[in-house]
Motif scaffolding. Structure first.
Motif, PDB file in Angstrom:
ATOM      1  N   UNK A  32       0.859  -1.188   0.000  1.00  0.00           N
ATOM      2  CA  UNK A  32       0.000   0.000   0.000  1.00  0.00           C
ATOM      3  C   UNK A  32       0.891   1.233   0.000  1.00  0.00           C
ATOM      4  N   UNK A  33       0.384   2.316  -0.558  1.00  0.00           N
ATOM      5  CA  UNK A  33       1.130   3.578  -0.616  1.00  0.00           C
ATOM      6  C   UNK A  33       0.115   4.713  -0.484  1.00  0.00           C
ATOM      7  N   UNK A  34      -0.082   5.181   0.744  1.00  0.00           N
ATOM      8  CA  UNK A  34      -1.156   6.146   0.987  1.00  0.00           C
ATOM      9  C   UNK A  34      -0.682   7.323   1.822  1.00  0.00           C
ATOM     10  N   UNK A  35      -1.411   8.428   1.688  1.00  0.00           N
ATOM     11  CA  UNK A  35      -1.142   9.633   2.471  1.00  0.00           C
ATOM     12  C   UNK A  35      -1.909   9.568   3.780  1.00  0.00           C
ATOM     13  N   UNK A  36      -1.244   9.977   4.876  1.00  0.00           N
ATOM     14  CA  UNK A  36      -1.859   9.981   6.206  1.00  0.00           C
ATOM     15  C   UNK A  36      -1.682  11.360   6.820  1.00  0.00           C
ATOM     16  N   UNK A  37      -2.771  11.917   7.322  1.00  0.00           N
ATOM     17  CA  UNK A  37      -2.691  13.231   7.957  1.00  0.00           C
ATOM     18  C   UNK A  37      -1.875  13.163   9.244  1.00  0.00           C
ATOM     19  N   UNK A  38      -1.256  14.265   9.582  1.00  0.00           N
ATOM     20  CA  UNK A  38      -0.388  14.325  10.754  1.00  0.00           C
ATOM     21  C   UNK A  38      -1.125  13.868  12.018  1.00  0.00           C
ATOM     22  N   UNK A  39      -2.376  14.305  12.191  1.00  0.00           N
ATOM     23  CA  UNK A  39      -3.129  13.968  13.401  1.00  0.00           C
ATOM     24  C   UNK A  39      -3.405  12.473  13.514  1.00  0.00           C
ATOM     25  N   UNK A  40      -3.458  11.778  12.382  1.00  0.00           N
ATOM     26  CA  UNK A  40      -3.774  10.343  12.380  1.00  0.00           C
ATOM     27  C   UNK A  40      -2.547   9.464  12.216  1.00  0.00           C
ATOM     28  N   UNK A  41      -1.376  10.092  12.131  1.00  0.00           N
ATOM     29  CA  UNK A  41      -0.162   9.337  11.771  1.00  0.00           C
ATOM     30  C   UNK A  41       0.158   8.246  12.786  1.00  0.00           C
ATOM     31  N   UNK A  42       0.213   8.586  14.075  1.00  0.00           N
ATOM     32  CA  UNK A  42       0.577   7.586  15.091  1.00  0.00           C
ATOM     33  C   UNK A  42      -0.501   6.517  15.226  1.00  0.00           C
ATOM     34  N   UNK A  43      -1.755   6.890  15.014  1.00  0.00           N
ATOM     35  CA  UNK A  43      -2.831   5.901  15.092  1.00  0.00           C
ATOM     36  C   UNK A  43      -2.672   4.814  14.034  1.00  0.00           C
ATOM     37  N   UNK A  44      -2.018   5.166  12.928  1.00  0.00           N
ATOM     38  CA  UNK A  44      -1.778   4.199  11.859  1.00  0.00           C
ATOM     39  C   UNK A  44      -0.881   3.054  12.327  1.00  0.00           C
ATOM     40  N   UNK A  45      -0.049   3.329  13.348  1.00  0.00           N
ATOM     41  CA  UNK A  45       0.922   2.325  13.820  1.00  0.00           C
ATOM     42  C   UNK A  45       0.636   1.878  15.247  1.00  0.00           C
ATOM     43  N   UNK A  46      -0.502   2.317  15.786  1.00  0.00           N
ATOM     44  CA  UNK A  46      -0.859   1.922  17.134  1.00  0.00           C
ATOM     45  C   UNK A  46      -1.579   0.565  17.119  1.00  0.00           C
ATOM     46  N   UNK A  47      -1.307  -0.243  18.121  1.00  0.00           N
ATOM     47  CA  UNK A  47      -1.987  -1.536  18.277  1.00  0.00           C
ATOM     48  C   UNK A  47      -1.789  -2.478  17.088  1.00  0.00           C
ATOM     49  N   UNK A  48      -0.614  -2.405  16.480  1.00  0.00           N
ATOM     50  CA  UNK A  48      -0.279  -3.378  15.431  1.00  0.00           C
ATOM     51  C   UNK A  48       1.037  -4.054  15.822  1.00  0.00           C
ATOM     52  N   UNK A  49       1.312  -5.260  15.313  1.00  0.00           N
ATOM     53  CA  UNK A  49       2.576  -5.939  15.644  1.00  0.00           C
ATOM     54  C   UNK A  49       3.780  -5.095  15.217  1.00  0.00           C
TER      55      UNK A  49
END
Length: 346
Positions: A32-49
């Motif tokens: 995947x290759x997607x844009x993530x807003x700054x406010x949601x950036x850490x949530x993208x990597x939270x609670x994943x292995x």
């Protein structure tokens, strides 16, 4: 890429002020290759292995690296110059993120992720270097103006401070000099004195932070190494494993000769130009080398090379040797020992 099994995914991230571009390849091959807003950036990597994440070492990268590490991920920062060859296609965020992932996959040399104390130390050193450049520029500006009136002084800072003030006063009494010029020179001279005082204050603050770190005394034990050089080594060698060996560290600073060639023929040329290396750190180690060569207790190796080679060649050789030994000290956590080649028993 090593230790692939322990990571659930591999990411190349192109960071920016508002939008982050995330190129992700999962362990089962989904891309995947997607844009993530700054406010949601850490949530993208939270609670994943745990994931292996690559980013360019640029403004803000240290902050995001520490945040991602706190979530349990492994982060590798890479120099932009080493990442650039892996970026293909037009210049855009998607291609940049894919290029960062490719550089991560090719195990490009890392930049250490700094602790909070090392980060503050590095920033204070950056501020000091900036003020140093501004101070030198103002001193040269004053020298140039005074030269227009036939007034010159010695090259050293002490000679400037001792004579510049009296020369400016001398201009006051000359009928052919505008009072506006004198007024501007007085203001510039005051700015130089203020800059010198501020630089001394910064050096005191740098030393205060450096003394709280355990490796400071280790680096200070090396010959010729002062507080500023030791603090600089704390930043550069906070993770000595980034460099394969002492020679690679010396080459990174710009103290090892370059080489070129093809067809099985290799030619050693000269050390890098100042714009091709870490010139500020090289300057510090060259100053340390001068101190070693002036010492009354020079080692046999230093005395021997001084007798055989030109002084400038010797200085670079000694600085190279010192850089290698500093890397060894950081790697092994050992203080400088007299058995090393740079110091003689007193």
């Amino acid at each position: 890429m090593t230790n692939d099994i322990q990571f659930s995914s591999f990411c190349g991230i192109d960071i920016a002020k508002s939008v982050m571009q995330v190129y992700k390849v999962s362990s089962d091959g989904v891309v995947s290759n997607k844009a993530v807003k700054r406010a949601d950036f850490l949530n993208e990597f939270r609670n994943i292995p745990p994931a292996l994440i690559g980013m360019e070492a640029c403004g803000g990268s240290q902050h995001w690296a520490r945040e991602l590490q706190s979530l349990g991920h492994t982060v590798r920062l890479m120099p932009p110059k080493l990442v650039k060859p892996y970026v293909t296609g037009l210049k855009n965020d998607k291609n940049d993120a894919r290029g960062i992932y490719t550089a991560l996959e090719m195990s490009v040399r890392e930049v250490p992720v700094k602790s909070a104390a090392i980060r503050d130390l590095a920033l204070l050193q950056t501020m000091r270097a900036k003020r140093q450049r501004e101070k030198v520029a103002k001193i040269n500006h004053i020298r140039g103006i005074l030269t227009e009136y036939g007034l010159v002084m010695g090259k050293s800072l002490n000679a400037f401070l001792a004579k510049a003030g009296s020369l400016i006063v001398e201009l006051k009494d000359r009928a052919d000099v505008s009072p506006y010029v004198v007024s501007e020179l007085i203001a510039l001279f005051e700015e130089v004195k203020e800059a010198i005082a501020k630089i001394k204050e910064l050096e005191t603050n740098i030393e205060s932070i450096a003394k709280t770190l355990k490796q400071y005394d280790l680096f200070r034990s090396a010959p010729g190494v002062g507080p500023i050089t030791a603090a600089t080594m704390l930043v550069l060698l906070c993770n000595p494993a980034v460099f394969k060996n002492g020679r690679e560290f010396a080459a990174y600073i710009g103290l090892a000769p370059k080489s070129s060639g093809s067809g099985g023929k290799n030619f050693v040329t000269h050390i890098p130009k100042k714009y091709e290396c870490n010139n500020e750190v090289r300057t510090l180690l060259v100053q340390c080398a001068h101190a070693i060569c002036r010492s009354k207790h020079k080692s046999d190796w230093v005395s021997s090379i001084l007798a055989r080679k030109p002084k400038k060649v010797v200085i670079i050789a000694v600085a190279n040797k010192l850089a290698r030994q500093l890397w060894i000290m950081a790697k092994k956590g050992e203080k400088f020992e007299r058995r090393f080649i740079l110091a003689a028993a007193q």
